[in-house]
Design a protein around this motif. Structure first.
Motif, PDB file in Angstrom:
ATOM      1  N   ALA A 185       0.821  -1.213   0.000  1.00 22.20           N
ATOM      2  CA  ALA A 185       0.000   0.000   0.000  1.00 22.20           C
ATOM      3  C   ALA A 185       0.857   1.267   0.000  1.00 22.20           C
ATOM      4  O   ALA A 185       0.467   2.281  -0.585  1.00 22.20           O
ATOM      5  CB  ALA A 185      -0.936   0.001   1.202  1.00 22.20           C
ATOM      6  N   ARG A 186       2.001   1.220   0.655  1.00 22.69           N
ATOM      7  CA  ARG A 186       2.890   2.380   0.650  1.00 22.69           C
ATOM      8  C   ARG A 186       3.339   2.736  -0.762  1.00 22.69           C
ATOM      9  O   ARG A 186       3.634   3.898  -1.049  1.00 22.69           O
ATOM     10  CB  ARG A 186       4.105   2.112   1.537  1.00 22.69           C
ATOM     11  N   ARG A 187       3.391   1.748  -1.632  1.00 24.41           N
ATOM     12  CA  ARG A 187       3.839   1.980  -3.000  1.00 24.41           C
ATOM     13  C   ARG A 187       2.686   2.269  -3.952  1.00 24.41           C
ATOM     14  O   ARG A 187       2.841   3.022  -4.905  1.00 24.41           O
ATOM     15  CB  ARG A 187       4.651   0.762  -3.466  1.00 24.41           C
ATOM     16  N   ILE A 188       1.531   1.708  -3.668  1.00 18.05           N
ATOM     17  CA  ILE A 188       0.384   1.919  -4.542  1.00 18.05           C
ATOM     18  C   ILE A 188      -0.384   3.181  -4.161  1.00 18.05           C
ATOM     19  O   ILE A 188      -0.934   3.876  -5.022  1.00 18.05           O
ATOM     20  CB  ILE A 188      -0.534   0.684  -4.503  1.00 18.05           C
ATOM     21  N   TYR A 189      -0.421   3.492  -2.863  1.00 15.95           N
ATOM     22  CA  TYR A 189      -1.117   4.690  -2.368  1.00 15.95           C
ATOM     23  C   TYR A 189      -0.136   5.580  -1.594  1.00 15.95           C
ATOM     24  O   TYR A 189      -0.278   5.783  -0.383  1.00 15.95           O
ATOM     25  CB  TYR A 189      -2.272   4.288  -1.459  1.00 15.95           C
ATOM     26  N   PRO A 190       0.865   6.128  -2.272  1.00 18.67           N
ATOM     27  CA  PRO A 190       1.884   6.909  -1.555  1.00 18.67           C
ATOM     28  C   PRO A 190       1.344   8.171  -0.909  1.00 18.67           C
ATOM     29  O   PRO A 190       1.965   8.709   0.019  1.00 18.67           O
ATOM     30  CB  PRO A 190       2.904   7.238  -2.651  1.00 18.67           C
TER      31      PRO A 190
ATOM     32  N   THR B  94      -4.777   1.308 -13.498  1.00 15.79           N
ATOM     33  CA  THR B  94      -3.777   2.337 -13.796  1.00 15.79           C
ATOM     34  C   THR B  94      -2.767   1.883 -14.836  1.00 15.79           C
ATOM     35  O   THR B  94      -2.371   2.656 -15.725  1.00 15.79           O
ATOM     36  CB  THR B  94      -3.038   2.745 -12.506  1.00 15.79           C
ATOM     37  N   TYR B  95      -2.343   0.611 -14.742  1.00 13.06           N
ATOM     38  CA  TYR B  95      -1.259   0.141 -15.606  1.00 13.06           C
ATOM     39  C   TYR B  95      -1.717  -0.851 -16.662  1.00 13.06           C
ATOM     40  O   TYR B  95      -0.894  -1.388 -17.404  1.00 13.06           O
ATOM     41  CB  TYR B  95      -0.151  -0.482 -14.739  1.00 13.06           C
TER      42      TYR B  95
ATOM     43  N   VAL C 131       8.216   2.483  -8.700  1.00 11.12           N
ATOM     44  CA  VAL C 131       7.058   1.601  -8.877  1.00 11.12           C
ATOM     45  C   VAL C 131       6.361   1.802 -10.221  1.00 11.12           C
ATOM     46  O   VAL C 131       6.063   0.820 -10.915  1.00 11.12           O
ATOM     47  CB  VAL C 131       6.064   1.766  -7.706  1.00 11.12           C
ATOM     48  N   PRO C 132       6.069   3.040 -10.673  1.00 10.65           N
ATOM     49  CA  PRO C 132       5.396   3.193 -11.971  1.00 10.65           C
ATOM     50  C   PRO C 132       6.157   2.533 -13.115  1.00 10.65           C
ATOM     51  O   PRO C 132       5.566   1.805 -13.923  1.00 10.65           O
ATOM     52  CB  PRO C 132       5.304   4.710 -12.142  1.00 10.65           C
ATOM     53  N   ALA C 133       7.451   2.775 -13.193  1.00 13.41           N
ATOM     54  CA  ALA C 133       8.242   2.180 -14.278  1.00 13.41           C
ATOM     55  C   ALA C 133       8.257   0.662 -14.164  1.00 13.41           C
ATOM     56  O   ALA C 133       8.198  -0.049 -15.178  1.00 13.41           O
ATOM     57  CB  ALA C 133       9.662   2.730 -14.255  1.00 13.41           C
ATOM     58  N   TYR C 134       8.335   0.165 -12.943  1.00 13.60           N
ATOM     59  CA  TYR C 134       8.350  -1.285 -12.714  1.00 13.60           C
ATOM     60  C   TYR C 134       7.051  -1.910 -13.209  1.00 13.60           C
ATOM     61  O   TYR C 134       7.073  -2.921 -13.937  1.00 13.60           O
ATOM     62  CB  TYR C 134       8.544  -1.556 -11.228  1.00 13.60           C
TER      63      TYR C 134
END
Length: 206
Positions: free
Chosen positions: A122-127, A173-174, A195-198
């Motif tokens: 969640a820290r990475r998806i909802y920063p 989103t992706y 995270v987005p690029a990953y």
């Protein structure tokens, strides 16, 4: 379909660390398959010791309730069968992993599957969430809740909702076709800014 199946679990305990003698007093878990809850497990468990007034107030679980509960050993034998063969998820998984491993060890059993941490994901998806505590995320995302926290099954149910919401967020989103347990687990090792690029690379690979 194993990669889309997971047991999402939560322990209530006498304290913070089994290394200092703390024990589990309740386990709650849901089995999700393809983002649907297909089974549940819940039980109080008698730890063989009294709990503090603080824990009684925090959880709503009393010494009287635990005195009538089945033994921790009995509950963990049943729970070991419930989780057999499934991936595992918890919010702040390092906490629940320690108690699961400690309670299984007491009955001569070991965990065979790895954990993913919904808090780290969640820290990475909802920063931009106000915080990444379970109750804050539930409120921030408008997830369904009965308003009950710090009881094991209720927290496991809400973590399951968060887990499926994160899958939906990634897909939307992706434009990923599939979001597996392994993918969400892997996010814990990805820097937040990366995270987005990953995830875009993962989408291209699908």
């Amino acid at each position: 379909m194993e990669k889309f199946t997971a047991v999402i679990l939560d322990f209530e305990t006498t304290g913070l660390s089994p290394g200092y003698g703390d024990r589990a007093i309740e386990i709650g878990a849901v089995l999700i398959r393809n983002n649907q809850v297909v089974d549940r497990f819940q039980s109080l468990m008698n730890p063989g010791k009294r709990i503090s007034g603080f824990i009684e107030d925090y959880t709503g679980i009393t010494n009287e309730m635990l005195s009538k509960a089945p033994s921790a050993a009995h509950v963990m034998e049943q729970f070991a069968s419930f989780i057999a063969g499934h991936n595992l998820v918890a919010h702040n998984a390092s906490f629940d992993r320690r108690f699961l491993d400690a309670e299984l060890s007491r009955i001569g059993r070991t965990r065979t599957r790895e954990f993913a941490c919904s808090m780290l994901a969640a820290r990475r998806i909802y920063p931009d969430a106000p915080s990444h505590r379970l109750e804050t995320l539930v409120s921030h995302l408008g997830l369904q809740t009965d308003g009950l926290f710090h009881r094991a099954l209720a927290d496991a149910e809400m973590t399951a909702q968060l887990w499926t919401a994160m899958i939906g967020e990634i897909k939307g989103t992706y434009r990923l076709k599939e979001v597996s347990f392994d993918l969400l687990q892997s996010l814990a090792g990805v820097a937040k800014r990366a995270v987005p690029a990953y995830l875009e690379r993962v989408a291209v690979g699908q």
